[in-house]
Motif scaffolding. Structure first.
Motif, PDB file in Angstrom:
ATOM      1  N   UNK A 129       0.985  -1.682   0.058  1.00 54.58           N
ATOM      2  CA  UNK A 129       0.103   0.044   0.197  1.00 54.58           C
ATOM      3  C   UNK A 129       0.648   1.119   0.027  1.00 54.58           C
ATOM      4  N   UNK A 130       2.053   1.187   0.202  1.00 54.23           N
ATOM      5  CA  UNK A 130       2.869   2.361   0.632  1.00 54.23           C
ATOM      6  C   UNK A 130       3.765   2.882  -0.483  1.00 54.23           C
ATOM      7  N   UNK A 131       3.403   4.408  -0.953  1.00 54.07           N
ATOM      8  CA  UNK A 131       4.028   4.630  -2.021  1.00 54.07           C
ATOM      9  C   UNK A 131       5.304   4.764  -2.065  1.00 54.07           C
ATOM     10  N   UNK A 132       5.641   5.292  -0.926  1.00 50.25           N
ATOM     11  CA  UNK A 132       8.102   5.334  -0.601  1.00 50.25           C
ATOM     12  C   UNK A 132       8.091   4.658   0.129  1.00 50.25           C
ATOM     13  N   UNK A 133       8.989   3.656   0.414  1.00 52.17           N
ATOM     14  CA  UNK A 133       9.599   2.833   1.683  1.00 52.17           C
ATOM     15  C   UNK A 133       9.200   4.257   3.302  1.00 52.17           C
ATOM     16  N   UNK A 134       9.587   3.686   3.798  1.00 52.38           N
ATOM     17  CA  UNK A 134       9.572   4.549   5.252  1.00 52.38           C
ATOM     18  C   UNK A 134      10.549   4.754   5.647  1.00 52.38           C
ATOM     19  N   UNK A 135      10.884   5.983   5.971  1.00 48.17           N
ATOM     20  CA  UNK A 135      11.787   6.510   6.317  1.00 48.17           C
ATOM     21  C   UNK A 135      12.430   6.603   7.838  1.00 48.17           C
ATOM     22  N   UNK A 136      11.698   6.105   8.183  1.00 48.26           N
ATOM     23  CA  UNK A 136      12.541   6.005   9.901  1.00 48.26           C
ATOM     24  C   UNK A 136      12.742   5.228  10.773  1.00 48.26           C
ATOM     25  N   UNK A 137      12.843   4.936  11.387  1.00 48.28           N
ATOM     26  CA  UNK A 137      13.154   3.995  12.637  1.00 48.28           C
ATOM     27  C   UNK A 137      11.927   3.771  14.029  1.00 48.28           C
ATOM     28  N   UNK A 138      11.488   4.793  13.442  1.00 49.39           N
ATOM     29  CA  UNK A 138      10.067   5.076  14.612  1.00 49.39           C
ATOM     30  C   UNK A 138       8.916   5.128  13.845  1.00 49.39           C
ATOM     31  N   UNK A 139       7.758   4.969  13.954  1.00 56.42           N
ATOM     32  CA  UNK A 139       6.553   5.451  13.545  1.00 56.42           C
ATOM     33  C   UNK A 139       6.297   6.666  14.124  1.00 56.42           C
ATOM     34  N   UNK A 140       6.060   7.535  14.474  1.00 52.69           N
ATOM     35  CA  UNK A 140       5.819   8.327  15.920  1.00 52.69           C
ATOM     36  C   UNK A 140       4.057   9.114  15.073  1.00 52.69           C
ATOM     37  N   UNK A 141       3.301   9.381  15.716  1.00 51.52           N
ATOM     38  CA  UNK A 141       1.521   9.495  15.522  1.00 51.52           C
ATOM     39  C   UNK A 141       1.388  10.099  16.679  1.00 51.52           C
ATOM     40  N   UNK A 142       0.638  11.208  16.417  1.00 46.51           N
ATOM     41  CA  UNK A 142       0.171  13.042  16.935  1.00 46.51           C
ATOM     42  C   UNK A 142      -1.184  13.242  17.212  1.00 46.51           C
ATOM     43  N   UNK A 143      -1.445  13.016  17.972  1.00 49.84           N
ATOM     44  CA  UNK A 143      -3.165  13.881  18.360  1.00 49.84           C
ATOM     45  C   UNK A 143      -4.063  12.812  17.696  1.00 49.84           C
ATOM     46  N   UNK A 144      -4.610  12.875  16.099  1.00 45.85           N
ATOM     47  CA  UNK A 144      -5.611  12.213  15.151  1.00 45.85           C
ATOM     48  C   UNK A 144      -4.631  11.475  14.559  1.00 45.85           C
ATOM     49  N   UNK A 145      -3.584  11.048  14.813  1.00 47.51           N
ATOM     50  CA  UNK A 145      -3.363   9.995  13.801  1.00 47.51           C
ATOM     51  C   UNK A 145      -3.087   9.042  14.696  1.00 47.51           C
ATOM     52  N   UNK A 146      -3.435   8.018  14.232  1.00 43.67           N
ATOM     53  CA  UNK A 146      -3.707   6.457  14.831  1.00 43.67           C
ATOM     54  C   UNK A 146      -2.282   5.409  14.694  1.00 43.67           C
ATOM     55  N   UNK A 147      -1.636   5.328  14.043  1.00 44.79           N
ATOM     56  CA  UNK A 147      -0.456   4.817  13.302  1.00 44.79           C
ATOM     57  C   UNK A 147       0.226   4.458  12.618  1.00 44.79           C
ATOM     58  N   UNK A 148       1.384   4.654  12.594  1.00 46.83           N
ATOM     59  CA  UNK A 148       2.277   4.822  10.911  1.00 46.83           C
ATOM     60  C   UNK A 148       3.303   6.316  10.372  1.00 46.83           C
ATOM     61  N   UNK A 149       2.346   7.119  12.332  1.00 56.03           N
ATOM     62  CA  UNK A 149       2.868   8.252  11.515  1.00 56.03           C
ATOM     63  C   UNK A 149       4.446   8.919  11.339  1.00 56.03           C
ATOM     64  N   UNK A 150       4.441   9.226  10.099  1.00 52.02           N
ATOM     65  CA  UNK A 150       6.836   9.948  10.050  1.00 52.02           C
ATOM     66  C   UNK A 150       6.724  11.183  10.945  1.00 52.02           C
ATOM     67  N   UNK A 151       8.160  10.051  11.054  1.00 54.23           N
ATOM     68  CA  UNK A 151       8.651  11.455  11.419  1.00 54.23           C
ATOM     69  C   UNK A 151       9.182  12.591  10.996  1.00 54.23           C
ATOM     70  N   UNK A 152       9.125  14.207  11.177  1.00 54.15           N
ATOM     71  CA  UNK A 152       9.057  15.060  10.474  1.00 54.15           C
ATOM     72  C   UNK A 152       9.222  16.269  11.830  1.00 54.15           C
ATOM     73  N   UNK A 153       9.997  17.233  11.165  1.00 55.19           N
ATOM     74  CA  UNK A 153       9.838  18.928  11.904  1.00 55.19           C
ATOM     75  C   UNK A 153       8.902  19.209  12.893  1.00 55.19           C
TER      76      UNK A 153
END
Length: 255
Positions: free
Chosen positions: A64-88
């Motif tokens: 399902x993923x358009x790109x490979x996951x770019x991080x070693x953690x999933x960081x999901x904040x507030x309304x994000x359930x899972x699979x959040x990509x760490x960013x700035x």
């Protein structure tokens, strides 16, 4: 195909699980108002690097993923359930954060997740996280020889639904071993007494996900990875890698 692990393999998976536990502990300690999600990812990378472990998340690309996951953690904040990509994004007071982390060491994988609030918690968020943790504990308690996958699913779902929370459709836990994702799947809701029998040596990643609104629907964010609640309500996600043994469930990612 389901692989039953030997006791020696389970011991080795415990070593990997300890690395995951240390990484999550370090991330939790580093999380504070003003800290970016990328900085938290770097904290986890440092723990993996020090242990000589690699990340099964980094570069992972399911169908399902358009790109490979770019991080070693999933960081999901507030309304994000899972699979959040760490960013700035820099954490704010009251943010509800879910961190999912994995490790690969000695040929074995480990996978675990925690949820917490940064700064001053809202009582509703505390209840949401506590319910997710109770659901995880109930699922682990049901993970005994002689039970079935459906018993784990029913235990998790019962805790979540009785609290009035949603259970995202189609997502749940999984087998784990030489790879992060193996058979069988472990739903977060189901009928007791159904599904594959639980046997000594089966290792599962059990991971409840709950949404505060009671709704089960969600959507993928534009990044193609992050899953968010449709109504903007908050979500929590917790997880442990658990071995089913004749002596009862053994948590391999205990912190």
């Amino acid at each position: 195909m389901v692989e039953l692990k030997t006791d020696t393999a389970i011991d080795a998976m415990r070593v990997t699980g300890q690395v995951v536990g240390r990484a999550l502990t370090a991330v939790r300690e580093a999380a504070d108002v003003g800290v970016s999600l990328l900085e938290l990812d770097e904290v986890a990378r440092g723990v993996l690097r020090e242990a000589g472990a690699t990340s099964p998340f980094l570069g992972y690309r399911p169908s399902f993923a358009p790109v490979p996951f770019p991080a070693v953690i999933c960081a999901s904040v507030n309304d994000a359930i899972v699979h959040g990509i760490p960013d700035g994004y820099r954490l704010r007071d009251g943010d509800l954060v879910s961190i999912d982390c994995g490790a690969q060491l000695g040929g074995w994988a480990g996978d675990s997740a925690i949820s917490f609030v940064v700064g001053t918690p809202r009582p509703a968020d505390v209840r949401l996280i506590e319910t997710a943790e109770r659901a995880l504990a109930a699922g682990i308690e049901a993970a005994v020889v002689g039970h079935r996958i459906g018993d784990i699913a029913h235990a998790i779902g019962s805790v979540c639904r009785s609290a009035g929370y949603g259970v995202p459709d189609g997502f749940g836990g999984h087998g784990i071993g030489r790879r992060m994702h193996e058979d069988p799947s472990v739903p977060n809701e189901g009928r007791p007494g159904r599904g594959m029998p639980l046997r000594h040596g089966l290792v599962l990643a059990i991971e409840p996900m709950v949404t505060a609104s009671g709704r089960d629907d969600y959507h993928a964010a534009p990044d193609g990875w992050t899953l968010r609640t449709n109504d903007g309500s908050r979500a929590a996600h917790v997880e442990h890698t658990v071995a089913i043994t004749a002596d009862g469930p053994r948590i391999l990612t205990a912190r």
